[in-house]
Design an enzyme around this catalytic site. Structure first.
Site, PDB file in Angstrom:
ATOM      1  N   CYS A   1      58.791 -12.891   3.629  1.00 20.93           N
ATOM      2  CA  CYS A   1      59.472 -14.175   3.834  1.00 20.93           C
ATOM      3  C   CYS A   1      58.448 -15.314   3.928  1.00 20.93           C
ATOM      4  O   CYS A   1      57.813 -15.637   2.941  1.00 20.93           O
ATOM      5  CB  CYS A   1      60.384 -14.083   5.055  1.00 20.93           C
ATOM      6  SG  CYS A   1      61.574 -15.418   5.168  1.00 20.93           S
TER       7      CYS A   1
ATOM      8  N   GLU B   1      60.948  -5.137   7.832  1.00 17.31           N
ATOM      9  CA  GLU B   1      60.678  -4.846   9.246  1.00 17.31           C
ATOM     10  C   GLU B   1      61.942  -4.933  10.102  1.00 17.31           C
ATOM     11  O   GLU B   1      61.970  -4.439  11.220  1.00 17.31           O
ATOM     12  CB  GLU B   1      59.575  -5.775   9.776  1.00 17.31           C
ATOM     13  CG  GLU B   1      60.014  -7.172  10.197  1.00 17.31           C
ATOM     14  CD  GLU B   1      60.276  -8.140   9.043  1.00 17.31           C
ATOM     15  OE1 GLU B   1      60.462  -7.691   7.895  1.00 17.31           O
ATOM     16  OE2 GLU B   1      60.317  -9.359   9.305  1.00 17.31           O
TER      17      GLU B   1
ATOM     18  N   HIS C   1      63.491  -8.700   4.471  1.00 15.88           N
ATOM     19  CA  HIS C   1      62.749  -8.307   5.673  1.00 15.88           C
ATOM     20  C   HIS C   1      62.790  -6.802   5.935  1.00 15.88           C
ATOM     21  O   HIS C   1      63.632  -6.336   6.702  1.00 15.88           O
ATOM     22  CB  HIS C   1      63.334  -9.026   6.884  1.00 15.88           C
ATOM     23  CG  HIS C   1      63.026 -10.480   6.933  1.00 15.88           C
ATOM     24  ND1 HIS C   1      61.943 -10.998   7.614  1.00 15.88           N
ATOM     25  CD2 HIS C   1      63.646 -11.535   6.368  1.00 15.88           C
ATOM     26  CE1 HIS C   1      61.910 -12.316   7.470  1.00 15.88           C
ATOM     27  NE2 HIS C   1      62.934 -12.670   6.719  1.00 15.88           N
TER      28      HIS C   1
END
Lengths: 88, 238
Positions: B90, B209, B207
Site C-alpha cells: 500500500c 499482513e 494488504h
C-alpha cells in the site's frame, strides 16, 4: 537576494485525472454546460535565497524535478520569479 | 540442529499505520519481526524488509513522495541491489515507486472514493520473493483499503512491464477472470502489484499482513508472507 518562485505541477496529458473529471462533471450544476477538458494540478510557491536569479532558478528546477513532481505522471513548469526583498 | 528463523524488518515512517500488523503477521507465520526506523541508516542485519501501509508524512505532496527520500531508503536501495527481499504494501508500494525502485505510480482511485473491501488477486508469476509458494493463475483473497491505489505508468513503462512479465498480481474475480468489474480502483490492466526485473523487490496495494489470521477475515495473505519468509531464509543462508 531572495527570489520568489512559483511552480506549477500538472498531470501528464492522457493520464486519468479524476479530480479534473469531478470538477468538470459538477460544472453543469452551476450553469456551465460548455466547459470541457478540466484539469487539476498543484501550485507550489517558494522563496529562495541565492546570489543570482539563474542560480536560484537552477535550484528550483532541481527541487521541482526531484521532489515536487513525479516524472511518471507529472510535468512541471517554473514561472518567472519575482524579487521579494528588494528593499533589504 | 536448529532451524533458522528469518528476520524481517518493518520500517516505521511518521504516519505508518500497518507496521504493527506487518510485524505480527511475520511472527504469526513463524518469522522474527524487527522494528526499523525511517531516520536510521541501519537495517539491523535483517533478511528481508517490509515498507508497511499508512500515510507517511500525511501523504502530503504525493503519496509516498517524502518517505521516498527518507534516510533509510539509502540502505533499502543497497539491500535491494544486493538481491535482498523488499516488500512494499500500500503506502509502502507508493514509496517504492516514488523512490524509483519499482516502475509506475499510484494516483487517486478512479471512483475518487476511499475503498475498503476484500478483493481477489490472480497470481501472475512465481518469480518473486512473495509468490514463490504460489503458481501463476492461482487466486488469493486479500483486503484493499486505499484512496490512491490506481496504478498508472507511462506507455513505454507499461509495455516493458507487460513484456518482461513484471506484473505480480491482477485484480480478478473469484474464478481468476480479470474483468473491469473486478478492478476496484481503475488500475491499468487491473495491475495490483508489480516487481523489479530481478524479482526481489515487490509492491502491491492489497494488504497480505491483514489476511493471515482466520479469526479476522480471509487468509489469502498467508502464502505471500510464507514466501517472503522463505526468500528471507534463502538469502540469509546464501
Amino acid at each position: 537576494m531572495r527570489y520568489r518562485f512559483e511552480v506549477l505541477v500538472t498531470l501528464k496529458p492522457g493520464l486519468a485525472d479524476p479530480q479534473g473529471k469531478a470538477v468538470e462533471a459538477s460544472l453543469p450544476a452551476i450553469g456551465f454546460a460548455n466547459v470541457t477538458d478540466v484539469h487539476v494540478g498543484r501550485h507550489v510557491g517558494l522563496d529562495v535565497e541565492a546570489t543570482s536569479e539563474p542560480e536560484a532558478r537552477a535550484q528550483v528546477e532541481e527541487i521541482a524535478r526531484r521532489l515536487l513532481s513525479n516524472p511518471v505522471i507529472e510535468d512541471f513548469r517554473v514561472l518567472e520569479p519575482a524579487e521579494t526583498d528588494a528593499g533589504s | 540442529m536448529t532451524i533458522a528463523t528469518p528476520r524481517v524488518g518493518v520500517i516505521t515512517f511518521p504516519g505508518s499505520l500497518d507496521d504493527r500488523d506487518a510485524l505480527r503477521a511475520v511472527e504469526t507465520m513463524g518469522g522474527e519481526g524487527v522494528d526499523l526506523w525511517h531516520a536510521d541508516h541501519d537495517l539491523r542485519g535483517v533478511d528481508a524488509v517490509v515498507l508497511p501501509g499508512g500515510f507517511s508524512y500525511g501523504d502530503y505532496l504525493r503519496c509516498g513522495a517524502i518517505a521516498g527520500h527518507a534516510p533509510i531508503l539509502d540502505e533499502v536501495r543497497s539491500f535491494a541491489d544486493r538481491g535482498g527481499p523488499v516488500l512494499g504494501i500500500c503506502n509502502g508500494f507508493q514509496i517504492l515507486c516514488e523512490a524509483g525502485l519499482l516502475p509506475g505510480a499510484l494516483i487517486r482511485n478512479a471512483s475518487l472514493r476511499f475503498i475498503c473491501v476484500d478483493v481477489f488477486l490472480r497470481v501472475e508469476t512465481s518469480q518473486t520473493t512473495i509468490t514463490s509458494e504460489l503458481v501463476p493463475g492461482e487466486v488469493v483473497e486479500i483486503p484493499v483499503k486505499h484512496g490512491e491505489g490506481q496504478y498508472v505508468a507511462t506507455t513505454e513503462q507499461l509495455r516493458r512491464i507487460e513484456d518482461e512479465g513484471l506484473v505480480v498480481f491482477r485484480y480478478a474475480d473469484a474464478r481468476g477472470e480479470v474483468t473491469e468489474r473486478a478492478n476496484p480502483n481503475g488500475s491499468l490492466d487491473n495491475i495490483a502489484g508489480v516487481r523489479s526485473t530481478a524479482g526481489n523487490v515487490v509492491g502491491l496495494m492489497p494488504h497480505p499482513e491483514h489476511a493471515v489470521d482466520p479469526d479476522v477475515g480471509p487468509t489469502g495473505g498467508q502464502p505471500l508472507i510464507a514466501s517472503l519468509l522463505g526468500s528471507a531464509l534463502a538469502g540469509a543462508s546464501a
